[in-house]
Design a protein around this motif. Structure first.
Motif, PDB file in Angstrom:
ATOM      1  N   HIS A   1       4.213  -2.208  25.449  1.00 13.44           N
ATOM      2  CA  HIS A   1       3.735  -1.780  26.760  1.00 13.44           C
ATOM      3  C   HIS A   1       2.265  -1.347  26.728  1.00 13.44           C
ATOM      4  CE1 HIS A   1       8.049  -1.636  27.685  1.00 13.44           C
ATOM      5  NE2 HIS A   1       7.711  -1.592  28.967  1.00 13.44           N
ATOM      6  N   GLY A   2       1.572  -1.653  25.662  1.00 13.46           N
ATOM      7  CA  GLY A   2       0.167  -1.301  25.570  1.00 13.46           C
ATOM      8  C   GLY A   2      -0.179  -0.714  24.212  1.00 13.46           C
ATOM      9  N   ILE A   3      -1.431  -0.380  24.026  1.00 15.44           N
ATOM     10  CA  ILE A   3      -1.945   0.153  22.773  1.00 15.44           C
ATOM     11  C   ILE A   3      -2.312   1.622  22.974  1.00 15.44           C
ATOM     12  CG2 ILE A   3      -3.761  -0.024  21.024  1.00 15.44           C
ATOM     13  CD1 ILE A   3      -4.060  -2.981  21.812  1.00 15.44           C
ATOM     14  N   VAL A   4      -1.869   2.464  22.046  1.00 17.46           N
ATOM     15  CA  VAL A   4      -2.276   3.869  22.042  1.00 17.46           C
ATOM     16  C   VAL A   4      -3.285   4.044  20.910  1.00 17.46           C
ATOM     17  CG1 VAL A   4      -1.555   6.275  21.961  1.00 17.46           C
ATOM     18  CG2 VAL A   4       0.042   4.538  22.794  1.00 17.46           C
ATOM     19  N   ARG A   5      -4.500   4.431  21.268  1.00 16.37           N
ATOM     20  CA  ARG A   5      -5.542   4.679  20.276  1.00 16.37           C
ATOM     21  C   ARG A   5      -5.645   6.191  20.046  1.00 16.37           C
ATOM     22  NH1 ARG A   5      -7.144   0.206  23.087  1.00 16.37           N
ATOM     23  NH2 ARG A   5      -7.723  -1.582  21.786  1.00 16.37           N
ATOM     24  N   ALA A   6      -5.673   6.589  18.779  1.00 19.31           N
ATOM     25  CA  ALA A   6      -5.690   8.008  18.443  1.00 19.31           C
ATOM     26  C   ALA A   6      -6.320   8.198  17.074  1.00 19.31           C
ATOM     27  CB  ALA A   6      -4.275   8.580  18.455  1.00 19.31           C
ATOM     28  N   LYS A   7      -6.835   9.391  16.840  1.00 17.88           N
ATOM     29  CA  LYS A   7      -7.408   9.697  15.529  1.00 17.88           C
ATOM     30  C   LYS A   7      -6.343   9.711  14.457  1.00 17.88           C
ATOM     31  CE  LYS A   7     -10.184  13.145  13.061  1.00 17.88           C
ATOM     32  NZ  LYS A   7     -10.870  14.462  13.153  1.00 17.88           N
ATOM     33  N   HIS A   8      -5.149  10.167  14.824  1.00 14.25           N
ATOM     34  CA  HIS A   8      -4.055  10.247  13.857  1.00 14.25           C
ATOM     35  C   HIS A   8      -2.824   9.521  14.386  1.00 14.25           C
ATOM     36  CE1 HIS A   8      -6.439  13.834  12.520  1.00 14.25           C
ATOM     37  NE2 HIS A   8      -6.169  13.278  11.356  1.00 14.25           N
ATOM     38  N   VAL A   9      -2.172   8.779  13.519  1.00 14.32           N
ATOM     39  CA  VAL A   9      -0.939   8.053  13.816  1.00 14.32           C
ATOM     40  C   VAL A   9       0.152   8.583  12.893  1.00 14.32           C
ATOM     41  CG1 VAL A   9       0.217   5.805  13.761  1.00 14.32           C
ATOM     42  CG2 VAL A   9      -2.163   5.966  14.551  1.00 14.32           C
ATOM     43  N   VAL A  10       1.250   9.053  13.463  1.00 11.95           N
ATOM     44  CA  VAL A  10       2.349   9.627  12.680  1.00 11.95           C
ATOM     45  C   VAL A  10       3.552   8.694  12.741  1.00 11.95           C
ATOM     46  CG1 VAL A  10       3.925  11.579  12.401  1.00 11.95           C
ATOM     47  CG2 VAL A  10       1.564  11.978  13.156  1.00 11.95           C
ATOM     48  N   ARG A  11       3.995   8.257  11.578  1.00  8.53           N
ATOM     49  CA  ARG A  11       5.222   7.451  11.497  1.00  8.53           C
ATOM     50  C   ARG A  11       6.393   8.392  11.263  1.00  8.53           C
ATOM     51  NH1 ARG A  11       5.680   4.383   6.258  1.00  8.53           N
ATOM     52  NH2 ARG A  11       7.136   6.071   5.734  1.00  8.53           N
ATOM     53  N   ALA A  12       7.264   8.497  12.277  1.00  8.93           N
ATOM     54  CA  ALA A  12       8.422   9.402  12.229  1.00  8.93           C
ATOM     55  C   ALA A  12       9.674   8.608  12.562  1.00  8.93           C
ATOM     56  CB  ALA A  12       8.224  10.556  13.199  1.00  8.93           C
ATOM     57  N   THR A  13       9.884   7.524  11.851  1.00 10.85           N
ATOM     58  CA  THR A  13      10.913   6.539  12.200  1.00 10.85           C
ATOM     59  C   THR A  13      12.113   6.538  11.258  1.00 10.85           C
ATOM     60  OG1 THR A  13       9.484   4.932  11.062  1.00 10.85           O
ATOM     61  CG2 THR A  13       9.414   4.958  13.459  1.00 10.85           C
ATOM     62  N   GLU A  14      12.092   7.337  10.195  1.00  8.37           N
ATOM     63  CA  GLU A  14      13.203   7.487   9.261  1.00  8.37           C
ATOM     64  C   GLU A  14      13.846   6.137   8.926  1.00  8.37           C
ATOM     65  OE1 GLU A  14      15.665   9.922   6.695  1.00  8.37           O
ATOM     66  OE2 GLU A  14      13.624   9.363   7.135  1.00  8.37           O
ATOM     67  N   ALA A  15      15.147   5.937   9.139  1.00  6.76           N
ATOM     68  CA  ALA A  15      15.796   4.693   8.722  1.00  6.76           C
ATOM     69  C   ALA A  15      15.173   3.465   9.376  1.00  6.76           C
ATOM     70  CB  ALA A  15      17.288   4.749   9.037  1.00  6.76           C
ATOM     71  N   TRP A  16      14.671   3.635  10.605  1.00  7.45           N
ATOM     72  CA  TRP A  16      14.095   2.505  11.335  1.00  7.45           C
ATOM     73  C   TRP A  16      12.734   2.077  10.779  1.00  7.45           C
ATOM     74  CZ3 TRP A  16      17.876   5.401  13.363  1.00  7.45           C
ATOM     75  CH2 TRP A  16      18.849   4.751  14.135  1.00  7.45           C
ATOM     76  N   THR A  17      12.216   2.803   9.791  1.00  9.87           N
ATOM     77  CA  THR A  17      11.003   2.384   9.085  1.00  9.87           C
ATOM     78  C   THR A  17      11.184   0.993   8.497  1.00  9.87           C
ATOM     79  OG1 THR A  17      10.463   4.685   8.571  1.00  9.87           O
ATOM     80  CG2 THR A  17       9.414   3.001   7.213  1.00  9.87           C
ATOM     81  N   ALA A  18      12.423   0.673   8.124  1.00  7.52           N
ATOM     82  CA  ALA A  18      12.697  -0.641   7.536  1.00  7.52           C
ATOM     83  C   ALA A  18      12.423  -1.790   8.498  1.00  7.52           C
ATOM     84  CB  ALA A  18      14.153  -0.691   7.069  1.00  7.52           C
ATOM     85  N   ARG A  19      12.328  -1.500   9.794  1.00 10.57           N
ATOM     86  CA  ARG A  19      12.068  -2.542  10.786  1.00 10.57           C
ATOM     87  C   ARG A  19      10.580  -2.776  11.047  1.00 10.57           C
ATOM     88  NH1 ARG A  19      16.221  -1.749  15.913  1.00 10.57           N
ATOM     89  NH2 ARG A  19      18.004  -2.877  15.023  1.00 10.57           N
ATOM     90  N   LEU A  20       9.722  -1.883  10.563  1.00 14.98           N
ATOM     91  CA  LEU A  20       8.306  -1.975  10.887  1.00 14.98           C
ATOM     92  C   LEU A  20       7.588  -2.921   9.931  1.00 14.98           C
ATOM     93  CD1 LEU A  20       7.562   1.798  11.516  1.00 14.98           C
ATOM     94  CD2 LEU A  20       7.705   0.000  13.252  1.00 14.98           C
ATOM     95  N   PRO A  21       6.626  -3.680  10.429  1.00 18.86           N
ATOM     96  CA  PRO A  21       5.866  -4.573   9.550  1.00 18.86           C
ATOM     97  C   PRO A  21       5.165  -3.782   8.447  1.00 18.86           C
ATOM     98  CG  PRO A  21       5.442  -5.102  11.854  1.00 18.86           C
ATOM     99  CD  PRO A  21       6.218  -3.817  11.843  1.00 18.86           C
ATOM    100  N   GLY A  22       5.314  -4.251   7.214  1.00 18.16           N
ATOM    101  CA  GLY A  22       4.629  -3.639   6.087  1.00 18.16           C
ATOM    102  C   GLY A  22       5.358  -2.504   5.419  1.00 18.16           C
ATOM    103  N   THR A  23       6.438  -2.003   6.006  1.00 16.78           N
ATOM    104  CA  THR A  23       7.169  -0.881   5.409  1.00 16.78           C
ATOM    105  C   THR A  23       8.651  -1.195   5.220  1.00 16.78           C
ATOM    106  OG1 THR A  23       7.492   0.129   7.600  1.00 16.78           O
ATOM    107  CG2 THR A  23       5.572   0.852   6.334  1.00 16.78           C
ATOM    108  N   GLY A  24       9.001  -2.483   5.226  1.00 17.91           N
ATOM    109  CA  GLY A  24      10.396  -2.884   5.169  1.00 17.91           C
ATOM    110  C   GLY A  24      11.111  -2.478   3.898  1.00 17.91           C
ATOM    111  N   ARG A  25      10.362  -2.174   2.831  1.00 16.36           N
ATOM    112  CA  ARG A  25      10.993  -1.765   1.572  1.00 16.36           C
ATOM    113  C   ARG A  25      10.643  -0.325   1.195  1.00 16.36           C
ATOM    114  NH1 ARG A  25       9.169  -6.506  -2.265  1.00 16.36           N
ATOM    115  NH2 ARG A  25       9.804  -5.007  -3.880  1.00 16.36           N
ATOM    116  N   ASP A  26      10.068   0.431   2.131  1.00 17.41           N
ATOM    117  CA  ASP A  26       9.740   1.830   1.843  1.00 17.41           C
ATOM    118  C   ASP A  26      10.984   2.707   1.813  1.00 17.41           C
ATOM    119  OD1 ASP A  26       7.158   0.928   1.859  1.00 17.41           O
ATOM    120  OD2 ASP A  26       6.432   2.349   3.353  1.00 17.41           O
ATOM    121  N   VAL A  27      11.912   2.485   2.729  1.00 18.96           N
ATOM    122  CA  VAL A  27      13.201   3.175   2.731  1.00 18.96           C
ATOM    123  C   VAL A  27      14.279   2.147   3.049  1.00 18.96           C
ATOM    124  CG1 VAL A  27      12.231   5.390   3.491  1.00 18.96           C
ATOM    125  CG2 VAL A  27      13.165   3.805   5.177  1.00 18.96           C
TER     126      VAL A  27
END
Length: 462
Positions: A230-256
């Motif tokens: 739905h658009g791009i959010v630009r910010a100084k800091h980006v927090v990944r708080a996705t827990e198990a769903w981290t596995a669905r994000l590009p580049g972090t599929g094997r982090d958890v």
């Protein structure tokens, strides 16, 4: 396998109760095109909500946007066992081996303080979440389990933890389960209705001006920006708080890896039954078996009971159908009746589940890369209800640039190795579950501590 979830009753008892409270879980408005913020948080579970809470507590003018694919509290934050505990997925012994004993003691103290902090915020913000500071009773129902109970009680004092060994009579006075030989008790846990906590925090944040954009899928996290559908959010800091769903994000599929934990809840039980079952002070309960189980007496007098045992799904898949596994739910009901035969004639009204996140070394972590502005927290291994609060406070300090006792804790900026590629990942994780089941069976037969469990402990960071 059961059909996918179709409504809040299927998602969890907790979310069903939230609807009965008058919160229909209608998603908030999605992101409306591109925008800017000081901090953008991906994920409106407890990690993301606590992070926004403490950021806005420190600076009411900070601009925070939270983007969430579903709705606040949809994931583990609205489905877990309701233990606000000082448990941390990595043992103090393992932390001490890597960082030294003082670092381990500091982390243990921070976890104990966090239980109090959650209760204090809930009271201050008037979030009705059934918070009851009843502690945890962990039963020993075999000679091998009693050995582990003694070892836990002996080791606890080294790290400042209060763990008391109970004899059989003392244990049964608190929890009227079968075949009880003893137990450990720690006061450092509170029973909580987790969905009410998450939904209450979201309402507090809205009053503070935080934008929670629900129905908004994060497609890519990058330095200083999150790209969504739905658009791009630009910010100084980006927090990944996705827990198990981290596995669905590009580049972090094997982090958890997302591993499922399932639960059941009975109908409200009569006083005559509770007179025999105990749990009169709001205690949470478990036992010292290897394949984890956990439970609580809810505020409306149900037994809510859960455990591991569901398989890991190849490719780190997360699907609604995995939340409801008839075989695992049947095993949970059998385990509950084995503990408490008095519940056999009462209906199970809710059966649900969901994924939790596990890092390769079983270590939860929180951190910030100051070069990119990318921050993260997670890998709680099911011990996240309190740990998310510690993560939120720590992220707020890291993002604000505060050098605090929290930012010096040993889990900060820890980097876990990545999980193996498939099929090795699928084989290894499900083999670990099989070993836990076999270790419990071995102990029932031999009445001695399992040799298999020693190998399992090395795999899980203990």
């Amino acid at each position: 396998m059961d059909s996918p979830v179709s409504g809040p009753r299927d998602l969890s008892l907790w979310l069903d109760q939230v609807v009965a409270d008058g919160d229909p879980l209608t998603p908030r408005a999605p992101l409306d095109g591109d925008c800017e913020a000081d901090v953008v948080v991906v994920g409106a579970g407890l990690t993301g909500l606590w992070t926004a809470y403490y950021l806005t507590e420190a600076d009411p003018e900070v601009r925070v946007v939270i983007v969430e694919r579903e709705f606040a509290g949809f994931g583990a934050s609205g489905r877990n066992g309701g233990w606000c505990s000082a448990l941390f997925p990595t043992s103090a012994d393992a932390i001490a081996r890597e960082h030294g004993p003082e670092a381990a003691r500091a982390l243990r103290a921070a976890m104990r303080d966090t239980v109090v902090e959650v209760g204090g915020v809930a009271a201050f913000e008037e979030i009705e979440c059934d918070f009851a500071y009843g502690g945890t009773v962990t039963l020993a129902r075999s000679a091998a389990q009693l050995d582990r109970a003694r070892a836990d009680a002996d080791a606890a004092a080294r790290w400042g933890d209060e763990v008391t060994l109970l004899d059989a009579a003392q244990a049964r006075e608190r929890v009227g389960a079968t075949r009880v030989l003893g137990a450990t008790f720690t006061p450092d846990c509170a029973r909580v209705q987790p969905a009410r906590l998450a939904r209450g925090l979201a309402r507090v944040l809205e009053r503070r001006g935080v934008q929670i954009a629900e129905g908004t899928t994060a497609l890519r996290l990058s330095p200083r920006a999150v790209v969504t559908d739905h658009g791009i959010v630009r910010a100084k800091h980006v927090v990944r708080a996705t827990e198990a769903w981290t596995a669905r994000l590009p580049g972090t599929g094997r982090d958890v890896v997302p591993v499922y934990s399932l639960m059941i809840a009975t109908e409200p039980l009569p006083t005559s039954v509770w007179d025999r079952l105990g749990l009169a002070r709001g205690e949470t309960f478990a036992d010292h078996r290897h394949l984890i189980v956990y439970g609580q007496r809810t505020a409306d007098d149900r037994l809510a009971f859960g455990g591991r045992g569901a398989p890991y799904h190849a490719g780190s898949k997360i699907e609604g159908a995995f939340d409801r596994d008839r075989r695992v739910h049947a095993h949970l009901r059998a385990a509950l009746i084995d503990l408490f035969p008095d519940v056999a004639d009462f209906a199970v009204t809710h059966s649900w589940g969901g994924p939790l996140g596990i890092a390769r070394d079983w270590q939860a972590s929180v951190g910030l890369d100051p070069r990119t502005g990318l921050a993260w927290a997670g890998g709680y291994v099911g011990d996240g209800l309190a740990t998310t609060n510690l993560a939120g406070r720590t992220l707020a300090d890291l993002i604000s640039g505060h050098d605090s006792a929290l930012t010096r804790l040993p889990w900060v900026n820890h980097r876990s190795p990545r999980w193996e590629a498939e099929p090795a990942r699928w084989l290894g994780i499900n083999a670990g579950f099989a070993v836990a089941v076999a270790a419990d069976a071995e102990e029932r037969l031999t009445r001695r501590p399992s040799a298999l469990a020693t190998a399992l402990g090395r795999f899980t960071g203990h």
